[in-house]
Design an enzyme around this catalytic site. Structure first.
Site, PDB file in Angstrom:
ATOM      1  CD  GLU A  43      -2.900   1.233   0.303  1.00 38.18           C
ATOM      2  OE1 GLU A  43      -2.531   1.572  -0.850  1.00 38.18           O
ATOM      3  OE2 GLU A  43      -4.086   1.019   0.592  1.00 38.18           O
ATOM      4  CG  ASP A  44      -0.837   4.841  -1.618  1.00 39.96           C
ATOM      5  OD1 ASP A  44      -1.565   4.238  -0.806  1.00 39.96           O
ATOM      6  OD2 ASP A  44      -1.288   5.670  -2.428  1.00 39.96           O
ATOM      7  CG  ASP A  96      -5.133   7.769   5.611  1.00 39.38           C
ATOM      8  OD1 ASP A  96      -5.946   6.823   5.525  1.00 39.38           O
ATOM      9  OD2 ASP A  96      -5.030   8.625   4.731  1.00 39.38           O
ATOM     10  CG  PHE A 152      -3.733  15.810   1.455  1.00 40.48           C
ATOM     11  CD1 PHE A 152      -4.516  14.668   1.399  1.00 40.48           C
ATOM     12  CD2 PHE A 152      -3.346  16.412   0.269  1.00 40.48           C
ATOM     13  CE1 PHE A 152      -4.926  14.138   0.184  1.00 40.48           C
ATOM     14  CE2 PHE A 152      -3.750  15.888  -0.953  1.00 40.48           C
ATOM     15  CZ  PHE A 152      -4.544  14.751  -0.993  1.00 40.48           C
ATOM     16  NE  ARG A 175      -3.308   8.197  -9.028  1.00 44.99           N
ATOM     17  CZ  ARG A 175      -3.787   7.775  -7.868  1.00 44.99           C
ATOM     18  NH1 ARG A 175      -2.958   7.383  -6.926  1.00 44.99           N
ATOM     19  NH2 ARG A 175      -5.082   7.757  -7.644  1.00 44.99           N
TER      20      ARG A 175
END
Length: 182
Positions: free
Chosen positions: A102-103, A106, A155, A168
Site C-alpha cells: 500500500e502507498d 492513515d 495531506f 502521482r
C-alpha cells in the site's frame, strides 16, 4: 525540490527521491531475508501504490510474483469513509505468502477490509508493506509489518499519491503547506 500547486493548494517538499529510494531498498532487503526460500505474492493496491510496489518488487533479491487490486476510498484531500473495490484479485491465494503493498495507511479502514478479504482466501500468511504510515490518523487497529516512513497526520502527494488524480507522477513526496489551506 520546488513547491508545487494543485487545485489552488500549495505543497512543499517533504521526502526527496533519494531518501525514498534508499528506504525502498532497505525494505526490499528485509522482505528478501524474511521470505528467503519462499515465493511470496505481492498484492499492489492501485493506483497509488504502483510506483512503490514496482520499486519494491525490483528491490527484492528473491523470486516473487506481483498482482494488482484496485480500491477507492479518497476524493480530493479526504477519505470518503467507505471502501469500494473496483478491481479484484483473480489469483488463488491458498497456501501463498501474501504481502499487501500500500502507498499509505492513515485511517486503517481500507487495509483492515483488504486484510480480511485476503485472509478469507486461505493464504499461508498475510503481511502488509506500506510506504507511508500515519499512526495519529488510525481509526482501526492496524500494525503494518514493513513501514517506509511514519509521518504526521498531513495531506501528501507524489510518488503515487494524488489529489484528484493529479501529482502521482512526481518522484518526490510533497506535504500540503498549511498556509495555503487558509
Amino acid at each position: 525540490m520546488k513547491r508545487k500547486t494543485y487545485k489552488g493548494l500549495t505543497f512543499r517538499p517533504f521526502i526527496d527521491k533519494e531518501t525514498i529510494s534508499e528506504q525502498v531498498a532497505r525494505l526490499g532487503q528485509r522482505i528478501s531475508a524474511d521470505y528467503a526460500g519462499e515465493y511470496p505474492l505481492l498484492v499492489c493496491v492501485l493506483n497509488g501504490a504502483a510506483p512503490f510496489a514496482i520499486d519494491l518488487f525490483r528491490a527484492l533479491d528473491i523470486d516473487a510474483e506481483i498482482t494488482f487490486i484496485r480500491l477507492k476510498s479518497y476524493e480530493g484531500t479526504g477519505s470518503t469513509g467507505t471502501v469500494k473495490q473496483i478491481m479484484g484479485l483473480n489469483e488463488d491465494l491458498t497456501g501463498r505468502h501474501v504481502i499487501i503493498v500500500e502507498d499509505i495507511i492513515d485511517t486503517g479502514r481500507t487495509m483492515k477490509r483488504l486484510q480480511a478479504d485476503v485472509s478469507a482466501m486461505n493464504p499461508a500468511s498475510v503481511r502488509v508493506a506500506t510506504l507511508l504510515f500515519k499512526p495519529e490518523a488510525l481509526e482501526v487497529k492496524i500494525e503494518p509489518d514493513y513501514i517506509g516512513f511514519e509521518i504526521p497526520k498531513k495531506f501528501i502527494i507524489g510518488y503515487g499519491l494524488d489529489i484528484d488524480g493529479m501529482a502521482r507522477n512526481l518522484n518526490e513526496i510533497y506535504v500540503l503547506d498549511e498556509e495555503s489551506e487558509a
